[in-house]
Design an enzyme around this catalytic site. Structure first.
Site, PDB file in Angstrom:
ATOM      1  CG  ASN A  39      -0.175   0.009   2.528  1.00  0.00           C
ATOM      2  OD1 ASN A  39       1.036  -0.222   2.546  1.00  0.00           O
ATOM      3  ND2 ASN A  39      -0.849   0.282   3.616  1.00  0.00           N
ATOM      4  CE  LYS A  41       5.468   9.231  -4.287  1.00  0.00           C
ATOM      5  NZ  LYS A  41       4.575   8.792  -5.382  1.00  0.00           N
ATOM      6  CE  LYS A  43       1.344  -0.110  -5.111  1.00  0.00           C
ATOM      7  NZ  LYS A  43       1.284   0.892  -4.025  1.00  0.00           N
ATOM      8  CB  THR A  44       3.727   3.274 -10.559  1.00  0.00           C
ATOM      9  OG1 THR A  44       2.519   2.509 -10.466  1.00  0.00           O
ATOM     10  CG2 THR A  44       3.842   3.865 -11.955  1.00  0.00           C
ATOM     11  CB  THR A  45       8.018   5.482  -8.289  1.00  0.00           C
ATOM     12  OG1 THR A  45       6.736   5.943  -7.884  1.00  0.00           O
ATOM     13  CG2 THR A  45       8.908   6.669  -8.538  1.00  0.00           C
ATOM     14  NE  ARG A  53      18.597   0.292 -12.472  1.00  0.00           N
ATOM     15  CZ  ARG A  53      18.163   0.060 -11.229  1.00  0.00           C
ATOM     16  NH1 ARG A  53      17.601  -1.116 -10.944  1.00  0.00           N
ATOM     17  NH2 ARG A  53      18.276   0.964 -10.293  1.00  0.00           N
ATOM     18  CG  PHE A  94      -8.249   6.287 -10.582  1.00  0.00           C
ATOM     19  CD1 PHE A  94      -7.314   5.319 -10.267  1.00  0.00           C
ATOM     20  CD2 PHE A  94      -7.834   7.606 -10.691  1.00  0.00           C
ATOM     21  CE1 PHE A  94      -5.988   5.657 -10.043  1.00  0.00           C
ATOM     22  CE2 PHE A  94      -6.508   7.953 -10.476  1.00  0.00           C
ATOM     23  CZ  PHE A  94      -5.584   6.984 -10.152  1.00  0.00           C
ATOM     24  CD1 TRP A  96     -12.548   7.829  -7.893  1.00  0.00           C
ATOM     25  CD2 TRP A  96     -11.409   5.949  -7.600  1.00  0.00           C
ATOM     26  NE1 TRP A  96     -11.233   8.163  -7.754  1.00  0.00           N
ATOM     27  CE2 TRP A  96     -10.500   7.029  -7.562  1.00  0.00           C
ATOM     28  CE3 TRP A  96     -10.916   4.646  -7.439  1.00  0.00           C
ATOM     29  CZ2 TRP A  96      -9.136   6.842  -7.365  1.00  0.00           C
ATOM     30  CZ3 TRP A  96      -9.557   4.480  -7.242  1.00  0.00           C
ATOM     31  CH2 TRP A  96      -8.686   5.560  -7.204  1.00  0.00           C
ATOM     32  CD  GLU A 131      -1.577   1.478 -10.518  1.00  0.00           C
ATOM     33  OE1 GLU A 131      -1.985   0.726  -9.613  1.00  0.00           O
ATOM     34  OE2 GLU A 131      -1.202   2.654 -10.313  1.00  0.00           O
TER      35      GLU A 131
END
Lengths: 199, 199
Positions: A39, A41, A43-45, A53, A94, A96, A131
């Site tokens: 959960n 910050k 992951k995508t980064t 790289r 998203f 939502w 995601e």
């Protein structure tokens, strides 16, 4: 040499023997399946860091963005001119925001076809399925479909999957799994998401 | 609309209300102090992902690499031609390679001067202090020195610190902290580090 330096050298030599032994023991070479979940910050980064790289060595990279893709995205902009990078985007925003399950599923299936093409291409060194975990969780994509595409991909191809709540069977298949745990997040303290940092 | 779709829409509307409320509540704007710590893969990688992102918007970025810097590094190569990126490197290699505490400290102090300059420059939007945590842990850099430089930095500047075993007081200062937890690492199963993926 002071005592402290001597002790330091001794303990570092011991560490070196340990590290060298571990490096020597790692002999298998093939593409990896990596999962960045949790959960927190990053992951995508971290996935985009790996993209940068791989591009740095001239490898071809494919990125498939599920859910996101409507937002501004600095890393996509920065690397967009790179002929070795292909980005496919679900671009629905998203769930939502769309609030429409049928159109979400159709968009997922469309972009999944791009993913399948990349996962079958031996020229693609790294594929990021950003995601993706939510597609499995919401039932927009079957796990069996994903599993098959991953299993028959080229041996040299590395795949990174990101997203919270990664499917248990996906974790079991993975070579490397990192759980990005949120210890603290600025957003929870009323700090706005920052351009060029958070997106 | 099927029942399932209706339920989906209802729950997504509820989620949207929640998300919108949280976004509205985040009103403060300033640079952040972020820490990527833990024993898992993705700390430095996430920092470089953020570097790529910031460069994508044309912001100036400074990266200071402690410990590392002798290895090949695809992300540095990929972004090297970017006039908005400055990289300072300790370039000693790992402490278990140098095995010399005095020269490690001197190298740390040298590269720290570059970091201090970046941390004082209002034109630098993002500063990455990669693997800095080890400098504190080994006593190569005082925490008070770091704390002061961070405290008086320009208000719009974001700083990312990476490395294992982050100092408790650094965590307390940080706006965002993610712990990258190793769930599994390919290296432990005998898989070699891969060019363009791991380095």
């Amino acid at each position: 040499m002071t005592d402290r330096n001597a002790r330091h050298q001794q303990s570092m030599q011991k560490l070196k023997t340990h590290v060298d032994g571990r490096v020597a023991a790692a002999t298998e070479q093939r593409g990896l399946l990596m999962v960045f979940t949790g959960n927190g910050k990053g992951k995508t980064t971290a996935a985009w860091g790996t993209v940068t790289r791989a591009l740095g060595y001239g490898y071809r990279v494919g990125v498939v963005q599920f859910i996101k893709g409507l937002w501004e995205c600095g890393e996509r902009e920065r690397l967009a001119e790179d002929a070795n990078l292909e980005v496919a985007v679900m671009a629905t925003g998203f769930t939502w925001e769309t609030q429409n399950r049928d159109s979400d599923i159709a968009a997922c299936q469309n972009v999944w076809r791009e993913a399948e093409r990349m996962l079958a291409d031996p020229g693609v060194y790294l594929v990021v399925l950003d995601e993706l975990t939510y597609m499995l969780k919401f039932g927009y994509l079957d796990f069996a479909t994903l599993e098959q595409a991953l299993a028959k991909r080229p041996a040299e191809q590395t795949v990174i999957v990101t997203g919270r709540n990664a499917h248990r069977d996906l974790l079991a298949m993975a070579d490397t799994v990192t759980e990005m745990q949120e210890i603290r997040h600025a957003f929870n303290d009323g700090l706005q998401a920052r351009r060029g940092i958070d997106y």
